[in-house]
Scaffold this motif. Structure first.
Motif, PDB file in Angstrom:
ATOM      1  N   LEU A  89       0.521  -2.669   9.161  1.00 19.95           N
ATOM      2  CA  LEU A  89       1.845  -3.157   9.534  1.00 19.95           C
ATOM      3  C   LEU A  89       1.940  -4.672   9.362  1.00 19.95           C
ATOM      4  N   GLY A  90       0.919  -5.343   9.878  1.00 21.92           N
ATOM      5  CA  GLY A  90       0.894  -6.799   9.782  1.00 21.92           C
ATOM      6  C   GLY A  90       0.884  -7.232   8.319  1.00 21.92           C
ATOM      7  N   TYR A  91       0.099  -6.514   7.506  1.00 20.32           N
ATOM      8  CA  TYR A  91       0.006  -6.850   6.094  1.00 20.32           C
ATOM      9  C   TYR A  91       1.357  -6.631   5.403  1.00 20.32           C
ATOM     10  N   ALA A 176      -1.363  -9.415  -7.354  1.00 13.71           N
ATOM     11  CA  ALA A 176      -0.605  -8.581  -8.289  1.00 13.71           C
ATOM     12  C   ALA A 176       0.575  -7.930  -7.573  1.00 13.71           C
ATOM     13  N   VAL A 177       0.318  -7.453  -6.342  1.00 19.83           N
ATOM     14  CA  VAL A 177       1.395  -6.826  -5.568  1.00 19.83           C
ATOM     15  C   VAL A 177       2.533  -7.823  -5.371  1.00 19.83           C
ATOM     16  N   VAL A 248       5.147  -0.461  -6.016  1.00 14.18           N
ATOM     17  CA  VAL A 248       4.418  -1.618  -6.532  1.00 14.18           C
ATOM     18  C   VAL A 248       2.990  -1.659  -5.989  1.00 14.18           C
ATOM     19  N   PRO A 249       2.790  -1.570  -4.649  1.00 10.27           N
ATOM     20  CA  PRO A 249       1.409  -1.588  -4.163  1.00 10.27           C
ATOM     21  C   PRO A 249       0.588  -0.431  -4.719  1.00 10.27           C
ATOM     22  N   ASP A 250       1.238   0.718  -4.922  1.00 12.89           N
ATOM     23  CA  ASP A 250       0.524   1.865  -5.469  1.00 12.89           C
ATOM     24  C   ASP A 250       0.005   1.573  -6.868  1.00 12.89           C
ATOM     25  N   LEU A 251       0.897   1.084  -7.735  1.00 14.86           N
ATOM     26  CA  LEU A 251       0.544   0.946  -9.144  1.00 14.86           C
ATOM     27  C   LEU A 251      -0.183  -0.355  -9.437  1.00 14.86           C
ATOM     28  N   MET A 252       0.194  -1.433  -8.740  1.00 19.62           N
ATOM     29  CA  MET A 252      -0.386  -2.729  -9.076  1.00 19.62           C
ATOM     30  C   MET A 252      -1.442  -3.171  -8.089  1.00 19.62           C
ATOM     31  N   GLY A 253      -1.441  -2.567  -6.903  1.00 17.14           N
ATOM     32  CA  GLY A 253      -2.394  -2.991  -5.883  1.00 17.14           C
ATOM     33  C   GLY A 253      -3.632  -2.128  -5.870  1.00 17.14           C
ATOM     34  N   GLY A 254      -3.595  -1.035  -6.616  1.00 13.54           N
ATOM     35  CA  GLY A 254      -4.730  -0.127  -6.593  1.00 13.54           C
ATOM     36  C   GLY A 254      -4.846   0.521  -5.230  1.00 13.54           C
ATOM     37  N   LYS A 256      -6.711  -0.495  -2.954  1.00 15.97           N
ATOM     38  CA  LYS A 256      -7.128  -1.473  -1.942  1.00 15.97           C
ATOM     39  C   LYS A 256      -5.971  -1.895  -1.041  1.00 15.97           C
ATOM     40  N   THR A 257      -4.779  -1.935  -1.616  1.00 15.81           N
ATOM     41  CA  THR A 257      -3.659  -2.484  -0.880  1.00 15.81           C
ATOM     42  C   THR A 257      -2.764  -1.364  -0.379  1.00 15.81           C
ATOM     43  N   ILE A 258      -2.699  -1.245   0.912  1.00 18.12           N
ATOM     44  CA  ILE A 258      -1.810  -0.232   1.478  1.00 18.12           C
ATOM     45  C   ILE A 258      -0.776  -0.919   2.354  1.00 18.12           C
ATOM     46  N   LEU A 259       0.471  -0.700   2.020  1.00 15.07           N
ATOM     47  CA  LEU A 259       1.556  -1.200   2.863  1.00 15.07           C
ATOM     48  C   LEU A 259       2.083  -0.035   3.678  1.00 15.07           C
ATOM     49  N   ILE A 260       2.929  -0.354   4.632  1.00 16.56           N
ATOM     50  CA  ILE A 260       3.402   0.711   5.509  1.00 16.56           C
ATOM     51  C   ILE A 260       4.180   1.758   4.709  1.00 16.56           C
ATOM     52  N   GLY A 261       4.835   1.311   3.632  1.00 13.79           N
ATOM     53  CA  GLY A 261       5.564   2.248   2.774  1.00 13.79           C
ATOM     54  C   GLY A 261       4.625   3.282   2.171  1.00 13.79           C
ATOM     55  N   ASN A 262       3.446   2.820   1.671  1.00 11.47           N
ATOM     56  CA  ASN A 262       2.468   3.752   1.116  1.00 11.47           C
ATOM     57  C   ASN A 262       1.973   4.710   2.184  1.00 11.47           C
TER      58      ASN A 262
END
Lengths: 307, 369
Positions: A89-91, A176-177, A248-254, A256-262
């Motif tokens: 969430l913070g991220y 990238a994200v 965007v986080p899915d495709l460009m963040g790999g 490693k990067t999970i946002l609350i949307g993911n």
């Protein structure tokens, strides 16, 4: 002719005597309701009802096979208060905030430039800003992947001109994200900023110069305050979707990067834990709402900055 | 102290046109404006008056020539470094600031101490009778009040010259008349040089010490209101300032400042005063102001009298305005003051009445065509 008029009169009397028609005609509030009803009906069916469903869902329980068990509890919300989810969430919050700030920094000069060129070039430039919307968003993100990946265009270009020897690792990082998000949301910042900057008359800046203000001070005292409403509108248009963004986080963040949307997407589509996903959605909604409210208050949105 | 507060020396300003050409907005203009003067630039729209003003303010730079303020060549000095301030046509008030903040803006740019800013802003607002309005936003003021804020905002800087670009253009007629007198009084009170741009000749005549009449980028005549009205040096000035009648003709005889002109078509001669260089045989116009023509039912003098027929009579209270046809389609306007208070119809003119016009030689100005 006369008979046409008579028919019209009869029709008028008939409809005019119907009490509901009369009520609508005489009451301005009812008139407003009539005008709003198409969008109102649409919103009730496709927005309010699903929202209610999500709220109800968030208080139910996941069954063993991903089905829904009708047992009311607040378990899902308690599960959210977990360092792991709070970190996500913070991220998400910081990514959305950075995206907003970066779109302002990148978009402001652009919007300023467009607002100052002659009218004919202006429409061309505005048109160009909208051109990316012609192509599917996913395709454009893949284009970015082509540019950013290790053996991509950016790296080969930089190596070829000798600025770097080792390829930069940009793809699948938070950077990238952020690049993808800023790219995606830039038009939503530029357009409202342009609208408010375009209203700043040249004569206001001339008046400031005439009264002894150097260009930089004239900008700070005249242009900047007058563009705040555009900045606020743009921030809302960027921040809210940025909070829920998962492509965007899915495709460009790999991975490693999970946002609350993911995370919400995963709960619904991967883990099949709909109730927990619903609870996370509610949290996102409340958080976004709270942030937007605080932000607009702080920025004096209610004060009619542009009287 | 320099001899002139503002001086324009052979200033030319050309603008590029969208088609790639060039248009000359100001064409070799030279002006000398004295300290404490109320100086007007008067002319139809597009005559270059606003461009001239903007070059003094520093918003435009001359293509050729020099603008001097207090004897200093301005060159490409930006507006914020010039000792002049402007009252803009549409006021250009800062909409997001209060009246107080608007007026204080210029002093804050000078980085003056707060206390002095406060004192001067309050004095300026008092001077334009806006004390107590300081917390309002421009949108909450009437047109006349906004005008005063614009004035206070510029005057509070104590400029060497105040530039006014059609400042009354946005106001209605009644308010405009009031503000004309107020502006003139204010100028006398503060003793600052005013350079005033207007297309309204009555406004210029009312307020100015001197007027420069401009047309198509050129200054045609500079003079006091009386000089401009009574001794226009060309046809354009005679036509633009006030109303006049033009009679076309040819110079028959030159006798010092006296000219004998044969009026085309009428086979009559008029004696008038020469304005500028003329030669015998030259095509000229004789300009006679409608209020300077005498009407009578008989020929009063042996010369400079024209017979005619009344074609229209308009009684407008203070004056009676009569149109007289003197033949060959030539209509002469005559205004006569109603000096007697009477209901007797014989005291007034009627349609189709035969009449004689008397045009005294000193009222007939002979100008080159």
């Amino acid at each position: 002719m006369a008979s046409n008029e008579t028919i019209a009169n009869v029709r008028e009397t008939f409809w005019g005597n119907l009490s509901i028609v009369r009520k609508v005609r005489e009451n301005p509030a009812m008139q407003g309701l009539t005008l709003m009803s198409p969008s109102l009906v649409y919103l009730i069916i496709f927005m309010i009802l699903p929202m209610i469903l999500v709220i109800i869902l968030s208080f139910l329980t996941r069954g063993p096979y991903g089905d829904i068990v009708y047992r009311v509890n607040v378990e899902n919300y308690i599960r959210l208060v977990d360092p792991l989810y709070l970190r996500i969430l913070g991220y998400s919050l910081s990514t959305a905030t950075f995206t907003t700030i970066l779109t302002i920094l990148v978009g402001y000069p652009l919007a300023y430039y467009i607002a100052r060129v002659p009218a004919r070039q202006r429409s061309t430039l505005l048109f160009l800003i909208l051109v990316p919307f012609w192509t599917n968003f996913i395709i454009r993100i893949y284009a970015w992947i082509m540019i950013l990946r290790t053996e991509g265009f950016l790296n080969s270009f930089l190596i070829n001109i000798g600025i770097i020897q080792v390829p930069l690792n940009i793809l699948y990082t938070p950077t990238a994200v952020l690049i993808g998000m800023v790219y995606e949301f830039l038009p939503f910042m530029v357009l409202p900023l342009y609208t408010s900057l375009e209203k700043v008359e040249i004569s206001q800046l001339e008046a400031a110069a005439d009264l002894g203000a150097r260009p930089w001070r004239a900008f700070l005292r005249i242009t900047l305050p007058l563009s705040v409403p555009g900045m606020i509108a743009g921030s809302i248009l960027v921040f809210i979707p940025a909070m829920g963004m998962f492509v965007v986080p899915d495709l460009m963040g790999g991975a490693k990067t999970i946002l609350i949307g993911n995370m919400i997407r995963n709960q619904f589509l991967v883990s099949r834990d709909w109730p927990f996903g619903a609870a996370a959605s509610m949290l996102l909604l409340i958080l976004t709402l709270a942030f937007t409210l605080v932000y607009t208050r702080r920025a004096g949105f209610g004060e009619e900055l542009l009287v | 102290m320099a001899e002139y507060v503002v001086e324009m020396k052979n200033v030319v300003k050309k603008f590029p046109t969208p088609e790639g050409g060039e248009v000359t907005a100001v064409d070799h203009v030279s002006l000398q404006i004295q300290h404490g003067e109320f100086f007007s630039l008067l002319g139809p729209s597009g005559c270059g008056k606003t461009t001239s003003l903007r070059m003094i303010a520093g918003f435009e730079w001359p293509t050729q020539g020099e603008v001097l303020i207090n004897g200093v060549k301005m060159g490409r000095t930006p507006p914020y470094l010039r000792p002049v301030n402007t009252v803009f046509q549409n006021f250009a008030l800062f909409q997001h600031m209060t009246v107080y903040q608007n007026v204080a803006f210029g002093l804050e740019m000078e980085k003056l101490p707060r206390a002095e800013i406060d004192r001067r802003v309050k004095a300026a607002l008092e001077m334009v009778q806006l004390a107590g309005m300081d917390k309002r936003k421009p949108k909450q003021l009437s047109g006349g009040q906004q005008q005063r804020v614009a004035l206070a905002r510029a005057l509070v800087k104590r400029p060497a010259v105040l530039l006014l670009d059609e400042p009354l253009g946005a106001l209605d007629l009644k308010l405009r008349k009031e503000m004309q007198l107020e502006l003139k009084a204010l100028q006398m009170q503060v003793g600052i040089t005013f350079i005033y741009v207007t297309h309204d000749q009555e406004e210029a005549l009312t307020m100015s010490d001197r007027i420069a009449v401009m047309d198509r980028g050129k200054v045609l005549q500079i003079g006091t209101p009386v000089e401009i009205y009574e001794r226009p040096n060309c046809r354009f000035v005679a036509d633009f300032i006030g109303e006049t009648n033009f009679l076309h003709g040819r110079v028959k005889e030159l006798n010092g400042d006296k000219v004998v002109v044969t009026i085309n078509g009428l086979e009559r001669e008029l004696i008038g005063w020469r304005q500028g260089d003329l030669t015998v045989g030259q095509s000229v116009v004789v300009s006679v102001r409608p209020e300077k023509i005498h009407l009578a039912d008989h020929q009063m003098l042996n010369q400079n009298c024209l017979p005619g027929k009344v074609t229209a009579v308009a009684y407008i209270g203070s004056d009676t305005r009569v149109n007289v046809d003197v033949g060959h389609g030539c209509q002469i306007k005559v205004w006569e003051q109603n000096k007697l208070s009477t209901l007797d119809p014989r005291a007034y003119y009627s349609q189709q009445q035969d009449i004689w016009l008397t045009l005294l030689p000193e009222n007939c100005l002979v100008l080159a065509e």
